[in-house]
Design a protein around this motif. Structure first.
Motif, PDB file in Angstrom:
ATOM      1  N   VAL A  37       0.857  -1.178   0.000  1.00 36.94           N
ATOM      2  CA  VAL A  37       0.000   0.000   0.000  1.00 36.94           C
ATOM      3  C   VAL A  37       0.897   1.233   0.000  1.00 36.94           C
ATOM      4  CG1 VAL A  37      -1.729   1.317   1.283  1.00 36.94           C
ATOM      5  CG2 VAL A  37      -1.851  -1.186   1.222  1.00 36.94           C
ATOM      6  N   ARG A  38       0.612   2.130  -0.910  1.00 38.96           N
ATOM      7  CA  ARG A  38       1.376   3.383  -0.997  1.00 38.96           C
ATOM      8  C   ARG A  38       0.391   4.496  -1.313  1.00 38.96           C
ATOM      9  NH1 ARG A  38       6.117   5.486   0.685  1.00 38.96           N
ATOM     10  NH2 ARG A  38       6.709   7.163  -0.678  1.00 38.96           N
ATOM     11  N   GLY A  39       0.198   5.381  -0.381  1.00 39.12           N
ATOM     12  CA  GLY A  39      -0.755   6.461  -0.585  1.00 39.12           C
ATOM     13  C   GLY A  39      -2.168   5.928  -0.779  1.00 39.12           C
ATOM     14  N   ARG A  40      -2.811   6.320  -1.870  1.00 40.92           N
ATOM     15  CA  ARG A  40      -4.181   5.904  -2.155  1.00 40.92           C
ATOM     16  C   ARG A  40      -4.254   4.657  -3.028  1.00 40.92           C
ATOM     17  NH1 ARG A  40      -7.200   9.598  -5.075  1.00 40.92           N
ATOM     18  NH2 ARG A  40      -5.310  10.245  -6.126  1.00 40.92           N
ATOM     19  N   CYS A  41      -3.119   4.027  -3.262  1.00 44.29           N
ATOM     20  CA  CYS A  41      -3.055   2.866  -4.161  1.00 44.29           C
ATOM     21  C   CYS A  41      -2.554   1.627  -3.416  1.00 44.29           C
ATOM     22  CB  CYS A  41      -2.116   3.176  -5.322  1.00 44.29           C
ATOM     23  SG  CYS A  41      -2.006   1.875  -6.546  1.00 44.29           S
ATOM     24  N   ALA A  42      -3.115   0.498  -3.771  1.00 42.66           N
ATOM     25  CA  ALA A  42      -2.626  -0.787  -3.265  1.00 42.66           C
ATOM     26  C   ALA A  42      -2.359  -1.686  -4.470  1.00 42.66           C
ATOM     27  CB  ALA A  42      -3.638  -1.435  -2.337  1.00 42.66           C
ATOM     28  N   LEU A  43      -1.175  -2.276  -4.507  1.00 42.98           N
ATOM     29  CA  LEU A  43      -0.769  -3.186  -5.578  1.00 42.98           C
ATOM     30  C   LEU A  43      -0.448  -4.539  -4.966  1.00 42.98           C
ATOM     31  CD1 LEU A  43       1.791  -0.923  -7.458  1.00 42.98           C
ATOM     32  CD2 LEU A  43      -0.459  -1.558  -8.278  1.00 42.98           C
ATOM     33  N   GLY A  44      -0.830  -5.590  -5.660  1.00 41.53           N
ATOM     34  CA  GLY A  44      -0.531  -6.915  -5.158  1.00 41.53           C
ATOM     35  C   GLY A  44      -0.228  -7.889  -6.270  1.00 41.53           C
ATOM     36  N   VAL A  45       0.547  -8.912  -5.932  1.00 44.87           N
ATOM     37  CA  VAL A  45       0.870  -9.978  -6.876  1.00 44.87           C
ATOM     38  C   VAL A  45       0.679 -11.319  -6.182  1.00 44.87           C
ATOM     39  CG1 VAL A  45       2.525  -8.591  -8.201  1.00 44.87           C
ATOM     40  CG2 VAL A  45       3.344  -9.983  -6.297  1.00 44.87           C
ATOM     41  N   SER A  46       0.427 -12.342  -6.984  1.00 45.60           N
ATOM     42  CA  SER A  46       0.365 -13.700  -6.448  1.00 45.60           C
ATOM     43  C   SER A  46       1.244 -14.602  -7.301  1.00 45.60           C
ATOM     44  CB  SER A  46      -1.076 -14.225  -6.442  1.00 45.60           C
ATOM     45  OG  SER A  46      -1.539 -14.433  -7.754  1.00 45.60           O
ATOM     46  N   ASN A  47       1.771 -15.637  -6.661  1.00 48.54           N
ATOM     47  CA  ASN A  47       2.641 -16.600  -7.334  1.00 48.54           C
ATOM     48  C   ASN A  47       2.399 -17.993  -6.772  1.00 48.54           C
ATOM     49  OD1 ASN A  47       4.661 -15.067  -9.093  1.00 48.54           O
ATOM     50  ND2 ASN A  47       4.781 -13.933  -7.170  1.00 48.54           N
ATOM     51  N   GLU A  48       2.856 -18.972  -7.526  1.00 47.43           N
ATOM     52  CA  GLU A  48       2.852 -20.344  -7.046  1.00 47.43           C
ATOM     53  C   GLU A  48       4.151 -20.592  -6.281  1.00 47.43           C
ATOM     54  OE1 GLU A  48       2.210 -23.251 -10.073  1.00 47.43           O
ATOM     55  OE2 GLU A  48       0.665 -22.058 -11.042  1.00 47.43           O
ATOM     56  N   GLU A  49       4.125 -21.555  -5.393  1.00 46.01           N
ATOM     57  CA  GLU A  49       5.328 -21.951  -4.654  1.00 46.01           C
ATOM     58  C   GLU A  49       6.425 -22.348  -5.642  1.00 46.01           C
ATOM     59  OE1 GLU A  49       7.447 -22.443  -1.250  1.00 46.01           O
ATOM     60  OE2 GLU A  49       5.277 -22.178  -1.122  1.00 46.01           O
ATOM     61  N   GLY A  50       7.603 -21.747  -5.505  1.00 49.13           N
ATOM     62  CA  GLY A  50       8.732 -22.101  -6.346  1.00 49.13           C
ATOM     63  C   GLY A  50       8.733 -21.466  -7.731  1.00 49.13           C
ATOM     64  N   TRP A  51       7.749 -20.630  -8.022  1.00 52.87           N
ATOM     65  CA  TRP A  51       7.690 -19.999  -9.347  1.00 52.87           C
ATOM     66  C   TRP A  51       7.171 -18.581  -9.178  1.00 52.87           C
ATOM     67  CZ3 TRP A  51       9.523 -20.956 -14.028  1.00 52.87           C
ATOM     68  CH2 TRP A  51       9.012 -20.251 -15.106  1.00 52.87           C
ATOM     69  N   ALA A  52       8.054 -17.597  -9.214  1.00 52.57           N
ATOM     70  CA  ALA A  52       7.659 -16.203  -8.992  1.00 52.57           C
ATOM     71  C   ALA A  52       7.904 -15.371 -10.235  1.00 52.57           C
ATOM     72  CB  ALA A  52       8.417 -15.631  -7.807  1.00 52.57           C
ATOM     73  N   ASP A  53       6.890 -15.252 -11.078  1.00 54.88           N
ATOM     74  CA  ASP A  53       7.035 -14.382 -12.245  1.00 54.88           C
ATOM     75  C   ASP A  53       6.193 -13.118 -12.098  1.00 54.88           C
ATOM     76  OD1 ASP A  53       4.550 -15.485 -12.640  1.00 54.88           O
ATOM     77  OD2 ASP A  53       4.839 -15.883 -14.764  1.00 54.88           O
ATOM     78  N   ALA A  54       5.667 -12.892 -10.896  1.00 58.00           N
ATOM     79  CA  ALA A  54       4.983 -11.643 -10.577  1.00 58.00           C
ATOM     80  C   ALA A  54       5.679 -11.060  -9.349  1.00 58.00           C
ATOM     81  CB  ALA A  54       3.510 -11.892 -10.293  1.00 58.00           C
ATOM     82  N   THR A  55       6.135  -9.808  -9.477  1.00 60.30           N
ATOM     83  CA  THR A  55       6.873  -9.189  -8.382  1.00 60.30           C
ATOM     84  C   THR A  55       6.369  -7.776  -8.154  1.00 60.30           C
ATOM     85  OG1 THR A  55       8.637  -8.449  -9.899  1.00 60.30           O
ATOM     86  CG2 THR A  55       8.969 -10.547  -8.774  1.00 60.30           C
ATOM     87  N   VAL A  56       6.558  -7.301  -6.942  1.00 59.14           N
ATOM     88  CA  VAL A  56       6.265  -5.921  -6.580  1.00 59.14           C
ATOM     89  C   VAL A  56       7.487  -5.414  -5.823  1.00 59.14           C
ATOM     90  CG1 VAL A  56       5.055  -6.541  -4.452  1.00 59.14           C
ATOM     91  CG2 VAL A  56       4.535  -4.377  -5.570  1.00 59.14           C
ATOM     92  N   ALA A  57       7.829  -4.143  -6.028  1.00 54.22           N
ATOM     93  CA  ALA A  57       9.004  -3.571  -5.374  1.00 54.22           C
ATOM     94  C   ALA A  57       8.650  -2.198  -4.806  1.00 54.22           C
ATOM     95  CB  ALA A  57      10.161  -3.451  -6.364  1.00 54.22           C
TER      96      ALA A  57
END
Length: 116
Positions: A37-57
């Motif tokens: 959560v940053r300011g008025r925005c919330a970003l999220g990602v989901s991944n399977e165990e052992g496979w992370a091709d969605a990231t947030v920084a």
């Protein structure tokens, strides 16, 4: 392949739980969730165990979420950090931050692949 979700609210603070619910709507995309959560925005990602091709920084006010494949990750890493540009420990989302800091609005032209 992971997934991403986002909400932007006009007033108040965004509900991180809402983003979690959005990500849960596609359980086949993975049950491991990361929500920022940053300011008025919330970003999220989901991944399977052992496979992370969605990231947030998160870094000093910038919060990109990335889902998919950045085909030229190592090439972009070398351009934004010539000293340590292997990209070995860099996630695509964190590389987006570095690229925007180095190239501003021209950064998207650097990225190759299938991603959102």
């Amino acid at each position: 392949m992971g997934s991403l979700a986002a909400i932007l609210v006009q007033d108040g603070d965004p509900d991180r739980g809402q983003v979690g619910q959005m990500l849960s709507a596609s359980p086949h995309r993975g049950s491991l969730k990361d929500v920022v959560v940053r300011g008025r925005c919330a970003l999220g990602v989901s991944n399977e165990e052992g496979w992370a091709d969605a990231t947030v920084a998160v870094d000093d006010g910038m919060v990109p979420a990335f889902a998919g494949t950045l085909d030229n990750l190592a090439e972009v890493a070398r351009k934004v950090d010539p000293v340590d540009g292997s990209g070995a420990s860099t996630t695509p989302a964190s590389l987006v931050i570095k690229a925007f800091r180095a190239f501003g609005d021209k950064a998207p032209a650097l990225f190759r692949g299938v991603f959102a």
